[in-house]
Design a protein around this motif. Structure first.
Motif, short mmCIF file in Angstrom:
data_model
loop_
_atom_site.label_atom_id
_atom_site.label_comp_id
_atom_site.label_asym_id
_atom_site.label_seq_id
_atom_site.Cartn_x
_atom_site.Cartn_y
_atom_site.Cartn_z
N LEU A 168 1.00 -1.67 0.42
CA LEU A 168 -0.13 -0.05 0.72
C LEU A 168 0.56 1.00 -0.16
O LEU A 168 0.11 2.14 -0.63
N ASP A 169 1.88 1.30 1.24
CA ASP A 169 2.84 2.65 0.37
C ASP A 169 3.73 2.43 -0.28
O ASP A 169 3.78 4.27 -1.61
N LEU A 170 3.64 1.43 -1.51
CA LEU A 170 4.50 1.45 -2.63
C LEU A 170 3.46 2.32 -4.14
O LEU A 170 3.84 3.15 -4.33
N ALA A 210 -4.39 12.99 -5.73
CA ALA A 210 -4.68 12.97 -4.59
C ALA A 210 -4.92 11.60 -4.19
O ALA A 210 -5.28 10.47 -4.20
N VAL A 211 -4.13 11.39 -2.54
CA VAL A 211 -4.75 9.63 -1.94
C VAL A 211 -4.98 10.19 -0.39
O VAL A 211 -4.03 10.84 0.32
N GLN A 212 -6.36 9.62 0.01
CA GLN A 212 -6.79 9.79 1.16
C GLN A 212 -6.16 8.62 1.52
O GLN A 212 -7.49 7.31 1.19
N GLU A 213 -5.28 7.94 2.75
CA GLU A 213 -5.20 6.90 3.28
C GLU A 213 -6.42 5.76 4.70
O GLU A 213 -6.87 7.38 5.29
N LEU A 214 -7.12 5.16 4.67
CA LEU A 214 -7.73 4.87 5.51
C LEU A 214 -7.46 3.91 6.37
O LEU A 214 -6.59 3.46 6.23
#
Length: 194
Positions: free
Chosen positions: A35-37, A48-52
């Protein structure tokens, strides 16, 4: 925004192409390698990235027995105040239970180790008109290779790794790193076409 001191929102340097929501696994947080990669690739490609970040161990008995509504509720809440024209969902294992949400909205998606042994989840992936990348390993008991090939025949991009387990790794550290590189390349290629 932060969770436990870690950032949960990432913005691209250039104009945004859309928003990606990252829904992690039960014991696989957004900071874990796949998920980090993927987050890095998404930002690189203008999302844009929103992590849950969730504590899946605090779910009620009903939420454990029926996890799909719980995951859908988290994804819907993350999108509640967003007005992005293009939304892409990324899910890992438990997070792939957002597949029905994606299908209802025709959202592009990247599904890591989707629970293909569950017919309802496989059907939701099949019903989605958006572009989708499926990533799984043949050493994963929750991966159904026949269903994966059927989904690929119907338009999903597919990366299937012979020796990868549910964490997309093996007992060998070097081989696991090689698998993660293979996954990163597949995600990059997918995003170049999305």
């Amino acid at each position: 925004m932060t969770f436990g001191g870690l950032p949960t929102r990432w913005e691209p340097l250039q104009a945004s192409r859309g928003l990606a929501i990252v829904a992690p696994g039960r014991a696989y947080p957004p900071s874990a390698p796949l998920l980090d990669l993927t987050r890095r690739a998404l930002v690189q490609h203008g999302f844009a990235v929103q992590e849950l970040w969730w504590d899946s161990t605090s779910r009620t008995e009903q939420e454990v027995a029926q996890p799909e509504p719980w995951v859908r509720r988290h994804v819907a809440a993350a999108l509640a105040d967003e007005d992005a024209d293009h939304v892409l969902l990324v899910g890992k294992s438990l997070g792939t239970r957002a597949a029905s949400y994606a299908a209802e909205r025709g959202l592009d998606a990247i599904w890591f180790t989707p629970l293909l042994v569950e017919p309802a989840l496989a059907e939701a992936i099949a019903a989605n008109a958006g572009r989708q990348l499926l990533v799984g390993g043949l050493a994963d008991d929750l991966w159904d290779a026949a269903i994966a090939r059927e989904l690929a025949d119907n338009g999903c991009d597919l990366l299937e790794v012979l020796d990868a387990d549910h964490g997309m790794g093996t007992d060998d550290a070097v081989r696991t790193a090689e698998i993660h590189l293979e996954v990163a390349r597949a995600v990059d290629a997918f995003l170049r076409q999305t």
